[in-house]
Design a protein around this motif. Structure first.
Motif, PDB file in Angstrom:
ATOM      1  N   ALA A 185      37.493  37.266  21.886  1.00  0.00           N
ATOM      2  CA  ALA A 185      38.232  36.600  20.815  1.00  0.00           C
ATOM      3  C   ALA A 185      38.118  37.352  19.497  1.00  0.00           C
ATOM      4  N   SER A 186      39.197  37.320  18.726  1.00  0.00           N
ATOM      5  CA  SER A 186      39.199  37.926  17.390  1.00  0.00           C
ATOM      6  C   SER A 186      39.311  36.823  16.347  1.00  0.00           C
ATOM      7  N   CYS A 187      38.462  35.808  16.495  1.00  0.00           N
ATOM      8  CA  CYS A 187      38.486  34.683  15.562  1.00  0.00           C
ATOM      9  C   CYS A 187      37.056  34.220  15.313  1.00  0.00           C
ATOM     10  N   ASN A 188      36.878  33.406  14.308  1.00  0.00           N
ATOM     11  CA  ASN A 188      35.555  32.940  13.933  1.00  0.00           C
ATOM     12  C   ASN A 188      35.052  31.862  14.892  1.00  0.00           C
ATOM     13  N   PRO A 189      33.719  31.762  15.060  1.00  0.00           N
ATOM     14  CA  PRO A 189      33.158  30.703  15.904  1.00  0.00           C
ATOM     15  C   PRO A 189      33.587  29.329  15.408  1.00  0.00           C
ATOM     16  N   GLY A 190      33.851  28.434  16.331  1.00  0.00           N
ATOM     17  CA  GLY A 190      34.251  27.090  15.956  1.00  0.00           C
ATOM     18  C   GLY A 190      35.743  26.908  15.784  1.00  0.00           C
ATOM     19  N   THR A 191      36.511  27.995  15.929  1.00  0.00           N
ATOM     20  CA  THR A 191      37.964  27.891  15.813  1.00  0.00           C
ATOM     21  C   THR A 191      38.517  27.029  16.949  1.00  0.00           C
ATOM     22  N   ALA A 192      39.418  26.128  16.621  1.00  0.00           N
ATOM     23  CA  ALA A 192      40.020  25.271  17.639  1.00  0.00           C
ATOM     24  C   ALA A 192      40.750  26.120  18.669  1.00  0.00           C
ATOM     25  N   GLU A 193      40.728  25.683  19.922  1.00  0.00           N
ATOM     26  CA  GLU A 193      41.302  26.475  21.010  1.00  0.00           C
ATOM     27  C   GLU A 193      42.758  26.841  20.756  1.00  0.00           C
ATOM     28  N   GLU A 194      43.530  25.903  20.200  1.00  0.00           N
ATOM     29  CA  GLU A 194      44.952  26.173  19.987  1.00  0.00           C
ATOM     30  C   GLU A 194      45.190  27.207  18.883  1.00  0.00           C
ATOM     31  N   ASN A 195      44.159  27.504  18.084  1.00  0.00           N
ATOM     32  CA  ASN A 195      44.304  28.479  17.001  1.00  0.00           C
ATOM     33  C   ASN A 195      43.616  29.808  17.298  1.00  0.00           C
ATOM     34  N   MET A 196      43.111  29.961  18.507  1.00  0.00           N
ATOM     35  CA  MET A 196      42.374  31.171  18.846  1.00  0.00           C
ATOM     36  C   MET A 196      43.300  32.361  19.065  1.00  0.00           C
ATOM     37  N   SER A 197      42.778  33.546  18.756  1.00  0.00           N
ATOM     38  CA  SER A 197      43.499  34.791  18.983  1.00  0.00           C
ATOM     39  C   SER A 197      42.585  35.710  19.777  1.00  0.00           C
ATOM     40  N   PHE A 198      43.176  36.478  20.703  1.00  0.00           N
ATOM     41  CA  PHE A 198      42.361  37.260  21.625  1.00  0.00           C
ATOM     42  C   PHE A 198      42.729  38.742  21.618  1.00  0.00           C
ATOM     43  N   THR A 199      41.693  39.573  21.755  1.00  0.00           N
ATOM     44  CA  THR A 199      41.902  41.013  21.915  1.00  0.00           C
ATOM     45  C   THR A 199      41.814  41.419  23.380  1.00  0.00           C
ATOM     46  N   GLY A 200      41.435  40.493  24.225  1.00  0.00           N
ATOM     47  CA  GLY A 200      41.360  40.808  25.645  1.00  0.00           C
ATOM     48  C   GLY A 200      41.075  39.584  26.479  1.00  0.00           C
ATOM     49  N   GLY A 201      41.476  39.642  27.728  1.00  0.00           N
ATOM     50  CA  GLY A 201      41.198  38.562  28.655  1.00  0.00           C
ATOM     51  C   GLY A 201      41.295  39.056  30.086  1.00  0.00           C
ATOM     52  N   LEU A 202      40.368  38.620  30.925  1.00  0.00           N
ATOM     53  CA  LEU A 202      40.348  39.015  32.335  1.00  0.00           C
ATOM     54  C   LEU A 202      39.986  37.808  33.188  1.00  0.00           C
ATOM     55  N   LEU A 203      40.679  37.657  34.292  1.00  0.00           N
ATOM     56  CA  LEU A 203      40.285  36.698  35.312  1.00  0.00           C
ATOM     57  C   LEU A 203      39.887  37.508  36.533  1.00  0.00           C
ATOM     58  N   VAL A 204      38.609  37.452  36.892  1.00  0.00           N
ATOM     59  CA  VAL A 204      38.093  38.246  38.005  1.00  0.00           C
ATOM     60  C   VAL A 204      37.175  37.373  38.859  1.00  0.00           C
ATOM     61  N   THR A 205      36.752  37.918  39.980  1.00  0.00           N
ATOM     62  CA  THR A 205      35.797  37.217  40.826  1.00  0.00           C
ATOM     63  C   THR A 205      34.410  37.825  40.634  1.00  0.00           C
ATOM     64  N   LEU A 206      33.398  37.039  40.949  1.00  0.00           N
ATOM     65  CA  LEU A 206      32.033  37.565  40.913  1.00  0.00           C
ATOM     66  C   LEU A 206      31.880  38.710  41.907  1.00  0.00           C
ATOM     67  N   ASP A 207      32.553  38.596  43.048  1.00  0.00           N
ATOM     68  CA  ASP A 207      32.501  39.676  44.038  1.00  0.00           C
ATOM     69  C   ASP A 207      32.985  40.986  43.436  1.00  0.00           C
ATOM     70  N   PHE A 208      34.068  40.925  42.657  1.00  0.00           N
ATOM     71  CA  PHE A 208      34.591  42.133  42.020  1.00  0.00           C
ATOM     72  C   PHE A 208      33.568  42.715  41.050  1.00  0.00           C
ATOM     73  N   LEU A 209      32.929  41.870  40.244  1.00  0.00           N
ATOM     74  CA  LEU A 209      31.937  42.355  39.282  1.00  0.00           C
ATOM     75  C   LEU A 209      30.767  43.025  40.000  1.00  0.00           C
ATOM     76  N   TYR A 210      30.348  42.460  41.122  1.00  0.00           N
ATOM     77  CA  TYR A 210      29.283  43.078  41.916  1.00  0.00           C
ATOM     78  C   TYR A 210      29.744  44.408  42.514  1.00  0.00           C
ATOM     79  N   GLU A 211      30.942  44.411  43.089  1.00  0.00           N
ATOM     80  CA  GLU A 211      31.455  45.624  43.725  1.00  0.00           C
ATOM     81  C   GLU A 211      31.641  46.748  42.715  1.00  0.00           C
ATOM     82  N   LEU A 212      32.140  46.419  41.523  1.00  0.00           N
ATOM     83  CA  LEU A 212      32.320  47.429  40.486  1.00  0.00           C
ATOM     84  C   LEU A 212      30.974  47.983  40.038  1.00  0.00           C
TER      85      LEU A 212
END
Length: 243
Positions: A171-198
């Motif tokens: 996230a590129s926002c301050n802690p406590g920012t409401a979810e609807e006002n958040m801005s992101f510099t990155g996001g990933l949806l992965v599995t634990l298996d992938f993290l282990y394999e990598l």
């Protein structure tokens, strides 16, 4: 995005992990060895800067130079292919809110059916008088990928679902920012298996495996995660017509 929309509801494992539902719906935590590797060790290419005091350079495992690092990124990208689509992209913009929205990763309510993500990469944009716009990357794709995972864990901006999926966001926002006002510099949806394999793939070290290189190249044929580095812009001044 057709592949994302074509999946039936029966194929999608929809889990809602809103803050109000935690910790009942998301009781899982990242394993210590995953935190140690991605947060404490935070791998990076030797041409870049580490994001942690104990960061390890990828060349210590023989991942050095364009060829080996390219193979590593192809291996990573191959795990983000869904049907005919590559669902991993890097962006020169300062945030990726719209892209994460298209991928269904902008909130804590996600459909868990395909690894996917979007990441901003550190860069410098220059524009000459002819309208030639050039993007110069300030880090390698490998360093960028690991950096966003490190930041997500460091800032506790991740969710572990009971069925082994992990949502990592930077996230590129301050802690406590409401979810609807958040801005992101990155996001990933992965599995634990992938993290282990990598993790194991990196630790195993670079090997000039021709068969693997060929298989990855065929799987990624016509697909790219890379940023468009050059583009010509129309700088001609167009005066508005008066009625």
């Amino acid at each position: 995005m057709e592949e994302l929309e074509s999946k039936s509801d029966s194929e999608k494992d929809s889990v809602s992990c809103t803050p109000a539902m935690l910790p009942e719906a998301c009781k899982q935590e990242l394993p210590p060895e995953i935190i140690d590797f991605y947060l404490t060790k935070a791998p990076y290419a030797k041409s870049d800067k580490g994001s942690s005091r104990q960061s390890i350079r990828l060349d210590s495992f023989n991942w050095s130079g364009a060829g080996p690092l390219g193979l590593l990124m192809n291996w990573i990208s191959w795990h983000f292919i869904d049907g005919d689509s590559l669902l991993l992209s890097f962006h020169a913009s300062k945030k990726v809110d719209k892209r994460l929205g298209l991928l269904g990763l902008s909130t804590n309510e996600v459909n868990l059916y395909a690894q996917r993500g979007a990441l901003t990469i550190s860069n410098t944009i220059s524009l000459d008088e002819e309208g030639q716009c050039r993007c110069t990357l300030n880090e390698t794709y490998c360093t960028c990928f690991f950096r966003h995972i490190r930041n997500s864990i460091a800032h506790a901006f991740y969710l572990c679902y009971d069925n082994g999926w992990v949502l990592l966001r930077d996230a590129s926002c301050n802690p406590g920012t409401a979810e609807e006002n958040m801005s992101f510099t990155g996001g990933l949806l992965v599995t634990l298996d992938f993290l282990y394999e990598l993790m194991e793939f990196v630790k195993k070290g670079y090997e000039n495996g021709g068969a693997m290189r060929k298989e990855l190249a065929e799987g990624l044929s016509g697909k790219t995660y890379r940023v468009e580095l050059n583009r010509t812009l129309d700088l001609e001044h167009k005066e508005s017509k008066e009625g």
